[in-house]
Motif scaffolding. Structure first.
Motif, short mmCIF file in Angstrom:
data_model
loop_
_atom_site.label_atom_id
_atom_site.label_comp_id
_atom_site.label_asym_id
_atom_site.label_seq_id
_atom_site.Cartn_x
_atom_site.Cartn_y
_atom_site.Cartn_z
N SER A 145 -37.54 20.98 5.61
CA SER A 145 -37.16 21.88 4.52
C SER A 145 -38.00 21.55 3.29
CB SER A 145 -35.67 21.77 4.20
OG SER A 145 -35.37 20.48 3.72
N SER A 161 -38.11 22.10 -0.99
CA SER A 161 -37.40 22.50 -2.20
C SER A 161 -38.32 22.37 -3.40
CB SER A 161 -36.14 21.66 -2.40
OG SER A 161 -36.47 20.31 -2.65
N TYR A 187 -38.56 23.60 -7.99
CA TYR A 187 -38.05 24.32 -9.14
C TYR A 187 -39.16 25.22 -9.66
CZ TYR A 187 -33.92 21.30 -9.43
OH TYR A 187 -32.74 20.64 -9.17
N LYS A 197 -33.75 26.09 -8.92
CA LYS A 197 -34.11 25.42 -7.67
C LYS A 197 -34.14 26.41 -6.51
CE LYS A 197 -33.04 21.41 -4.76
NZ LYS A 197 -32.15 20.25 -4.55
N VAL A 198 -35.14 26.25 -5.66
CA VAL A 198 -35.27 27.04 -4.43
C VAL A 198 -35.33 26.08 -3.26
CG1 VAL A 198 -36.74 28.63 -3.13
CG2 VAL A 198 -36.50 28.90 -5.60
N THR A 199 -34.61 26.39 -2.20
CA THR A 199 -34.66 25.60 -0.97
C THR A 199 -35.08 26.50 0.18
OG1 THR A 199 -32.92 24.10 -1.73
CG2 THR A 199 -33.36 24.17 0.64
N PRO A 250 -35.08 26.27 3.96
CA PRO A 250 -34.62 25.43 5.07
C PRO A 250 -35.31 25.81 6.38
CG PRO A 250 -33.06 27.20 4.70
CD PRO A 250 -34.16 27.38 3.68
N GLN A 271 -33.28 30.38 -0.12
CA GLN A 271 -32.18 30.15 -1.05
C GLN A 271 -32.78 29.99 -2.43
OE1 GLN A 271 -29.53 26.99 0.00
NE2 GLN A 271 -28.90 26.63 -2.08
N THR A 272 -32.45 30.88 -3.31
CA THR A 272 -33.15 30.89 -4.59
C THR A 272 -32.23 31.26 -5.73
OG1 THR A 272 -34.94 31.87 -5.83
CG2 THR A 272 -33.87 33.29 -4.27
#
Length: 699
Positions: free
Chosen positions: A574, A576, A578, A617-619, A621, A672-673
């Motif tokens: 994953s 992540s 910013y 933050k953006v993840t 996955p 995810q954002t």
């Protein structure tokens, strides 16, 4: 000049969560039929609608015995659930209180699918998502959604009410009906066999697996089962070159030819004379029906189910330029010259004296027609306008007579994909692609392929014709095109196809690529000099260190320029980071930004932020095993600058997967954002669409 397209949405497979001198700031509208009348069924048998078809879905919700209005999310499982309702906030993490409960979730910050996944991960058996603004949510969970619990949407007001009813029993139901329905986005016209004309801006990001064509359509409330599948779309290779919406034309090829009356096209000389004569014309479509001016708010959508028509009069291009220059001057207090309003030879204008009649949102791509001694013929394609049916601003249409050769070269000759843009490529990396060549003529063709450099200094392209040197009628083949990114910068070339028979017309393809350089400074700043996480940067200006935030920022670019930074690595896991941006935002339509920071995962554009967005933050996955290229692209359009006019990135972390990776994934994962333009995947219901940026002026 702020251009809003005269048509509706462009289809895309991607899931997005959401001051130049003498440049106008007047909004250009998306066309509709205003002030017209209901068309007679059967009068326009070659009229077509670009549609998405889907199974009708119904939802219901009761909480503590009271019913509430609800709407579905596309890709929600059809199921029912009844249990105690709990508050799961905005759904940005696993909801620990959700075990065997119904999750009540606020819209905002993260993708809808992530909210639902976090509900189900906590043991939730159903999800209710309420809006964070007035109005309903029309949303999608995305093609890759794998959850199994039913999901519904409710209004902001009802969400506030339900927050006071936590602990009550909520019962929700999502039911898929048997009836197939359709939703129209643009118009088109059938020109024979398996070919249709439409506006380029209607299909520039189209997913042909989702978009269909309903030829001879009249009433959109029925007939969805007649929609035809699309084989290929050809957008004019010089669309938008030199002027906004210039060459706004595209050809749609159906999978199978159909037996249907076809419209004929007005030739170029006749179109010029008809314009000089201010000839009467008719435009038809399913667009909105409310007129508004350049400074008015966009009215609520009121697109009809049944086809409508309106009569207008053509203007010569000189008349159109003079009229628009005066209108812009009166509106903005800046002196506009006729040659500054963007009208080109590829356009033709029409209006109604006194206003109140014209085309608007939903009519784009549809035909502008004139009654000649050969019957009704098509002279234009609905393209754009300022406001809708405004007396001072004529509507602008693509002039089909300008494109007769291009149309014939593809539909009756040797067709190749008009454009191909290699993904931004790290220096010293090679890429290849396969381009399809189709022989749409009735003859066997002997072909040769030549590469012609369009930009000084362009290098690194090579072509292998494979088995395409001899191509039988109605057959296709593929050529191999390669780009070796040895030389930094932007590269452009064309593929020229020549036939041994002058009776077989041929087309050409415009190819572009961009090579960016390794950036050891950024590598030290964000990856501590790692030899596995490698950084590259380029475009018109590379990204720079921003030591105040221990971050990096986009380069100082101007209108119609870009600044890109890329991270490459290999492995499953994953990622992540910013990101932040301070840029000009399209407040009227946030989903179609002016200046924005885009996230591109392995060549697929999946998200953007625009406006004044603080660090979020953006993840990403579940990245599969293999090589990955993550690109952040700050892109400016051709007009105003606002804010700092910069994008920012920091705290980029790749976490390798510890368990064996599932290598079957072939498409980018859900993102995810948190961003000003997100808060869920805002789309038109069940279309699985989003808007990628339509620029006001394009390079």
């Amino acid at each position: 000049m702020k251009y809003f397209l005269c048509a509706c949405l462009a289809f895309t497979a991607l899931l997005v969560t959401a001051n130049a001198s003498n440049q106008s700031t007047v909004p250009i509208a998306k066309p509709k039929i205003v002030g017209g009348e209901l068309a007679n069924q059967g009068d326009w048998p070659w009229m077509a609608a670009l549609v998405s078809t889907y199974s009708e879905v119904s939802t219901s919700l009761q909480v503590a015995g009271t019913g509430y209005d609800s709407s579905p999310f596309s890709n929600s499982p059809a199921d029912q659930a009844s249990a105690t309702m709990v508050d799961c906030g905005i759904g940005d993490s696993q909801c620990s209180a959700a075990s065997n409960k119904i999750c009540l979730i606020a819209r905002g910050d993260v993708d809808f699918s992530v909210k639902v996944d976090n509900c189900q991960a906590g043991g939730g058996i159903g999800a209710i998502i309420f809006n964070n603004t007035a109005g309903a949510i029309n949303g999608t969970l995305g093609d890759n959604f794998s959850g199994s619990i039913p999901v519904i949407a409710i209004s902001q007001d009802d969400g506030a009410t339900l927050l006071n009813l936590l602990g009550s029993i909520a019962s929700l139901n999502v039911t898929a009906q048997q009836k197939i329905v359709q939703s129209s986005s643009c118009g088109a016209s059938f020109i024979g066999e398996k070919w249709l004309l439409t506006a380029a801006h209607c299909v520039e990001d189209a997913n042909i697996n989702l978009l269909k064509v309903n030829v001879g359509e009249y009433d959109l409330s029925n007939g969805a089962e007649n929609a035809k599948a699309i084989k290929r779309i050809y957008i004019h290779p010089e669309y938008n070159k030199g002027s906004a919406f210039n060459n706004d034309i595209a050809l749609i090829e159906l999978i199978e030819a159909i037996d249907n009356p076809a419209v004929t096209l007005v030739d170029l000389d006749s179109s010029r004379q008809l314009a000089l004569d201010n000839a009467a014309v008719t435009v038809i479509g399913w667009g909105n029906q409310t007129a508004y001016g350049p400074n008015d708010e966009l009215p609520a959508n009121d697109q009809p189910d049944k086809l409508r028509q309106v009569e207008l009069n053509l203007l010569s291009n000189e008349q159109c330029k003079d009229k628009l220059a005066q209108a812009y001057t009166d509106l903005e207090g800046i002196n506009y010259l006729p040659d500054q309003v963007g009208i080109t030879d590829s356009m033709i204008c029409a209006n109604h004296v006194g206003g109140g009649k014209g085309s608007c949102q939903g009519d784009s791509g549809g035909p502008l027609l004139v009654n000649t001694n050969q019957g009704w013929q098509q002279i234009g394609i609905v393209s754009y306008g300022i406001g809708c049916a405004n007396a001072e601003f004529p509507g602008v249409y693509a002039r089909v007579g300008q494109f007769t050769d291009w149309i014939n070269n593809i539909s009756k000759g040797i067709a190749i994909e008009p454009t191909y843009d290699f993904a931004i490529t790290p220096q010293h990396t090679a890429q290849t692609t396969q381009l399809t060549v189709s022989n749409n003529s009735e003859l066997t063709a002997n072909l040769t392929f030549t590469l012609v450099i369009d930009k000084i200094g362009s290098t690194g392209f090579s072509l292998t014709p494979n088995s395409c040197n001899t191509l039988v009628a109605k057959q296709k083949c593929t050529i191999t095109l390669a780009f070796d990114a040895k030389t930094l910068g932007q590269h452009k070339m064309r593929i020229i196809i020549n036939s041994n028979d002058d009776n077989i017309p041929t087309s050409q393809s415009f190819i572009s690529a961009q090579a960016i350089a390794a950036n050891n400074v950024i590598n030290t700043q964000l990856s501590s000099g790692s030899t596995e996480l490698l950084w590259f940067s380029g475009g018109d200006k590379p990204w720079l260190l921003d030591n105040s935030e221990a971050a990096i920022s986009s380069g100082e670019i101007s209108d119609n320029q870009q600044s890109s930074v890329m991270l490459t690595f290999t492995g499953a896991g994953s990622l992540s980071f910013y990101w932040s941006v301070s840029s000009e935002e399209n407040t009227e339509d946030p989903s179609s930004p002016y200046d924005a920071l885009y996230l591109i995962i392995d060549g697929e554009k999946v998200d953007f932020i625009s406006g004044e967005v603080p660090y979020a933050k953006v993840t990403i996955p579940n990245l599969a095993e293999g090589k990955h290229q993550i690109t952040w692209l700050y892109l400016k359009d051709g007009a105003t600058s606002n804010g700092e006019d910069k994008a920012y990135l920091k705290e980029v972390v790749f976490t390798p997967e510890t368990a064996p990776a599932d290598t079957s994934a072939t498409s980018p994962p859900p993102v995810q954002t948190a961003s000003k333009s997100s808060g869920g995947s805002v789309t038109y219901l069940l279309l699985l669409l989003t808007l990628l940026p339509f620029k006001r002026r394009r390079s």
